[in-house]
Design an enzyme around this catalytic site. Structure first.
Site: not given
Length: 272
Positions: A19, A21, A182
């Site tokens: 991922d 961001d 995240d």
């Protein structure tokens, strides 16, 4: 033994998907600035950076709707107003990323994986138009052979379509792959694809501890995977060393390319 090997029965993964961001970069300050610019132009009160931190992770259209509604549910937002606001937001965010930073340990970890010959891909819900330029601005673009944005495909995470697509392109199985993210969307996408998932504790999981989503491991710094700091992992005999392979140029997966392969992907996905 590295943490990567501990997660995959003593073998290095052949593919690691990331991922963006909240995993590789902290983009909240610039996203919040774009949101505030949008709200100001629409005569709305400011949202505040902590609210923006809570709202991101599901793509720009939903972020804009949440900002207009002032809540996670994004309720009672007029479609025409949301479309106008999204255009303002996109233009504002396109203006620069001076406040975005790379998290500690990221560059070192990506360099280590590259040295081991592990292929890497980026799968993000951020709009496609921003991804490659932002990676280059952060000096991360050279690490990724495949890049999939949030509007590249008809589906975005937590749908696993992008993970299946990249694994197909790389010629690897879920058992040979790893996803690093995240948020809940990342964990759900990895589980749906049958891929082990490592989650970073510092990300943007809408204010909830990422451990609640039960990823395969939760770490505080990507370098923990290099140092072999996953305490719960068993001692496993290492397999054969993986040597660096010659790399092709980066493939930015665009909507045009996606339409060419969607039929083949669908067939492969349902056989997997």
């Amino acid at each position: 033994m590295s943490g990567f090997e501990q997660l995959l029965q003593g073998q290095l993964p052949k593919l690691v998907m990331f991922d963006l961001d909240g995993t590789l970069i902290d983009s909240v300050p610039d996203l919040a600035t774009a949101v505030e610019t949008m709200l100001l132009k629409l005569g709305r009160p400011p949202a505040g950076i902590e609210n923006v931190r809570m709202w991101i992770g599901n793509g720009a259209p939903l972020l804009v709707r949440r900002a207009l509604a002032g809540n996670m549910q994004a309720s009672d937002v007029d479609d025409a107003e949301a479309e106008k606001a999204l255009e303002i937001f996109m233009d504002a965010y396109d203006g620069g990323h001076d406040q975005t930073t790379v998290y500690p340990g990221v560059r070192e970890s990506l360099k280590w994986l590259q040295k081991q010959g592990v292929e890497m891909a980026l799968i993000t819900n951020k709009p496609e138009r921003f991804v490659a330029p932002l990676l280059d601005e952060m000096k991360l673009g050279r690490f990724f052979r495949w890049i999939v944005g949030g509007d590249t495909m008809p589906q975005k995470k937590p749908d696993p379509a992008a993970l299946f697509f990249v694994m197909k392109m790389a010629g690897v199985t879920p058992a040979q792959s790893l996803f690093v993210g995240d948020s809940r969307n990342d964990v759900l996408a990895a589980k749906a694809a049958g891929v082990r998932c490592v989650a970073l504790s510092y990300g943007y999981n809408h204010g909830r501890p990422i451990a609640e989503e039960s990823p395969d491991a939760v770490i505080d710094n990507l370098q923990e995977l290099i140092a072999g700091c996953l305490d719960s992992a068993p001692e496993i005999t290492l397999g054969a060393s993986v040597h660096p392979s010659q790399r092709d140029s980066i493939v930015v997966v665009t909507r045009k390319l996606w339409m060419k392969v969607i039929k083949a992907l669908a067939r492969w996905r349902w056989r997997a």
